[in-house]
Design a protein around this motif. Sequence first.
Motif, mmCIF file in Angstrom:
data_model
loop_
_atom_site.group_PDB
_atom_site.id
_atom_site.type_symbol
_atom_site.label_atom_id
_atom_site.label_comp_id
_atom_site.label_asym_id
_atom_site.label_seq_id
_atom_site.Cartn_x
_atom_site.Cartn_y
_atom_site.Cartn_z
ATOM 1 N N MET A 31 0.836 -1.202 0.000
ATOM 2 C CA MET A 31 0.000 0.000 0.000
ATOM 3 C C MET A 31 0.871 1.253 0.000
ATOM 4 O O MET A 31 0.568 2.222 -0.676
ATOM 5 C CB MET A 31 -0.929 0.006 1.222
ATOM 6 C CG MET A 31 -2.078 -0.990 1.124
ATOM 7 S SD MET A 31 -3.095 -0.784 -0.348
ATOM 8 C CE MET A 31 -4.006 0.680 0.099
ATOM 9 N N ASN A 32 1.971 1.219 0.751
ATOM 10 C CA ASN A 32 2.881 2.366 0.751
ATOM 11 C C ASN A 32 3.447 2.595 -0.645
ATOM 12 O O ASN A 32 3.518 3.722 -1.127
ATOM 13 C CB ASN A 32 4.034 2.138 1.732
ATOM 14 C CG ASN A 32 3.646 2.534 3.139
ATOM 15 O OD1 ASN A 32 2.555 3.038 3.360
ATOM 16 N ND2 ASN A 32 4.542 2.312 4.068
ATOM 17 N N LYS A 33 3.828 1.516 -1.300
ATOM 18 C CA LYS A 33 4.388 1.634 -2.648
ATOM 19 C C LYS A 33 3.344 2.182 -3.619
ATOM 20 O O LYS A 33 3.617 3.058 -4.434
ATOM 21 C CB LYS A 33 4.865 0.250 -3.102
ATOM 22 C CG LYS A 33 5.957 0.292 -4.141
ATOM 23 C CD LYS A 33 6.458 -1.094 -4.454
ATOM 24 C CE LYS A 33 7.367 -1.640 -3.368
ATOM 25 N NZ LYS A 33 7.913 -2.953 -3.713
ATOM 26 N N ILE A 34 2.124 1.672 -3.511
ATOM 27 C CA ILE A 34 1.046 2.128 -4.401
ATOM 28 C C ILE A 34 0.747 3.607 -4.144
ATOM 29 O O ILE A 34 0.546 4.380 -5.080
ATOM 30 C CB ILE A 34 -0.212 1.252 -4.188
ATOM 31 C CG1 ILE A 34 0.026 -0.156 -4.753
ATOM 32 C CG2 ILE A 34 -1.431 1.890 -4.848
ATOM 33 C CD1 ILE A 34 -0.994 -1.179 -4.335
ATOM 34 N N LYS A 35 0.741 4.005 -2.873
ATOM 35 C CA LYS A 35 0.487 5.410 -2.556
ATOM 36 C C LYS A 35 1.579 6.304 -3.140
ATOM 37 O O LYS A 35 1.290 7.378 -3.661
ATOM 38 C CB LYS A 35 0.408 5.597 -1.041
ATOM 39 C CG LYS A 35 -0.936 5.206 -0.462
ATOM 40 C CD LYS A 35 -0.969 5.442 1.025
ATOM 41 C CE LYS A 35 -2.283 4.938 1.601
ATOM 42 N NZ LYS A 35 -2.296 5.020 3.062
ATOM 43 N N MET A 36 2.825 5.863 -3.038
ATOM 44 C CA MET A 36 3.920 6.652 -3.604
ATOM 45 C C MET A 36 3.755 6.780 -5.120
ATOM 46 O O MET A 36 3.941 7.845 -5.693
ATOM 47 C CB MET A 36 5.262 5.994 -3.278
ATOM 48 C CG MET A 36 5.638 6.093 -1.825
ATOM 49 S SD MET A 36 5.930 7.776 -1.270
ATOM 50 C CE MET A 36 7.541 8.039 -1.986
ATOM 51 N N GLN A 37 3.396 5.685 -5.772
ATOM 52 C CA GLN A 37 3.185 5.732 -7.219
ATOM 53 C C GLN A 37 2.032 6.666 -7.568
ATOM 54 O O GLN A 37 2.111 7.435 -8.527
ATOM 55 C CB GLN A 37 2.910 4.329 -7.759
ATOM 56 C CG GLN A 37 4.164 3.474 -7.838
ATOM 57 C CD GLN A 37 3.889 2.066 -8.294
ATOM 58 O OE1 GLN A 37 2.733 1.683 -8.502
ATOM 59 N NE2 GLN A 37 4.933 1.276 -8.434
ATOM 60 N N MET A 38 0.964 6.628 -6.776
ATOM 61 C CA MET A 38 -0.169 7.500 -7.040
ATOM 62 C C MET A 38 0.241 8.969 -6.880
ATOM 63 O O MET A 38 -0.164 9.816 -7.659
ATOM 64 C CB MET A 38 -1.319 7.185 -6.084
ATOM 65 C CG MET A 38 -2.034 5.873 -6.394
ATOM 66 S SD MET A 38 -2.773 5.798 -8.030
ATOM 67 C CE MET A 38 -4.169 6.872 -7.780
ATOM 68 N N LYS A 39 1.057 9.263 -5.881
ATOM 69 C CA LYS A 39 1.532 10.631 -5.713
ATOM 70 C C LYS A 39 2.353 11.064 -6.917
ATOM 71 O O LYS A 39 2.242 12.190 -7.383
ATOM 72 C CB LYS A 39 2.379 10.730 -4.438
ATOM 73 C CG LYS A 39 1.559 10.831 -3.173
ATOM 74 C CD LYS A 39 2.448 10.972 -1.964
ATOM 75 C CE LYS A 39 1.627 10.959 -0.687
ATOM 76 N NZ LYS A 39 2.471 10.931 0.505
#
Length: 50
Positions: A31-39
């Motif tokens: 989820m952290n990785k996905i959030k970073m990608q979304m940012k």
Amino acid sequence: MPQMSPMWWMSLMLMTIFMMFLLNSMLYFNMNKIKMQMKKFITPKNNWKW
């Protein structure tokens, strides 16, 4: 089933707890990785030279 040794139940319980911990940690880091990608997608660097 109750005639089984307590060690077997203990190992089963520890295994389930460990698996839950592993699954939660994997989900958390994903989820952290996905959030970073979304940012990254949300805030692109637009260096336009008109």
